[in-house]
Design a protein around this motif. Sequence first.
Motif: not given
Length: 310
Positions: A299-308
Amino acid sequence: MPVNILFSARPELWPVYQPLLTEELQKAGVAFNLATEFPEDEVDYIVYAPSGGLLDFTPYTRLKAVLSLWAGVEKIAGNKTLTVPLARMVDHGLTQGMTEWVVGHVLRYHLGMDHHIKVQDGVWVHEVPPLARQRHVCMLGLGVLGQEAAQALAALNFNVTGWSRTPKDVPGVTCLSGENGLREALSKAEIAVLLLPDTPATENTLNAETFALMPKGARIINPGRGPLIDDDALLQALNTGQIGHATLDVFRVEPLPTDHPYWAHPNVTVTPHIASETRPVTAAQVIVENIRRGEADEPLVHLVDRQLGY
C-alpha cells in the motif's frame, strides 16, 4: 523491467532533485529511468508539482501513481483526468520546520516579546507572563503537521486543545471535533494556530462569528492556507481589539500585494510563506519509498482522499 519516472515540476528543481532521487532509488534497489520527458504512454510514476504545468493526465495510460512534491494538493485533488492514486508530501523535514515556526511564534506571543523588542520607551513596566500551563492554545487542524506542532507545545506545558473535522486522539492534547467542538475550542483560545487544509468546508473557518467566540485580545497564527480566514472580518476584529494580533504566513493572493492593508496594520505580522518548505533531501526519500511500495505491491502511504480533498 525499469520503471519510468517523470519529473514534472519547475525546471530549476530538476538539478536539485535528480541526484537525490537517483541516490534514493539506487539505495532502494529499484530499476528505473528518471527524466523530464517520456512518451506519455510509457510513464509509470509522476513526481509532481503544479508549477510543472501538467494538467491533463489522460494520455498517461500506464500511470500507476502521482506523487506530489507539495503537502497541499488542492490544485490537483479535483482534477477529473487523474484516476490513479495521488499521494501528498508528508516530509519529516517539512514537519519539523513547521513545528519550529509555530512554537517560535506561540512563545513570542506567550512571552510578550513584541513589546520588549519594539517598545524601548524608558518606561519600566514589571509585567510577568503566566506559565505555559496557564496559557490556552488552540490548534485548528490535527493532520500530521497539526499533531506534531500540538504535541511540541504540550511538551512545553501549554494547555493545548486541538480541533479537527473528525474525531482524533492525540496524546497530551484535548481533542474536539465537529461544529460544537469548534465553538468550545475557540471559546478558550488565547492563541489560535491554523493548520487546516484548504477545502470548501474549511474556507473562512475564522470569520466574524468565530472571532466573536474567542477571548478578547486573542492572537491568531496562520501558517496553513490563506482562505481559512475571512480577511475583512479579521481586519474588523483587529480594529475593534477583539483580536489582539495576527501573524500570517499564507494569503489568498501570493505574493501579498503591496497595497494590501495587512502590510500597514500595526497589529499584523506578515511573513512571506516561509513557515516551512519541502526539504529536497527528505522529500526524495518519501517519494522513493512510495515508488518502492508500488513496485512491491505494498500500500502507498500518504494517499489523498479525493472526495475530501486532502
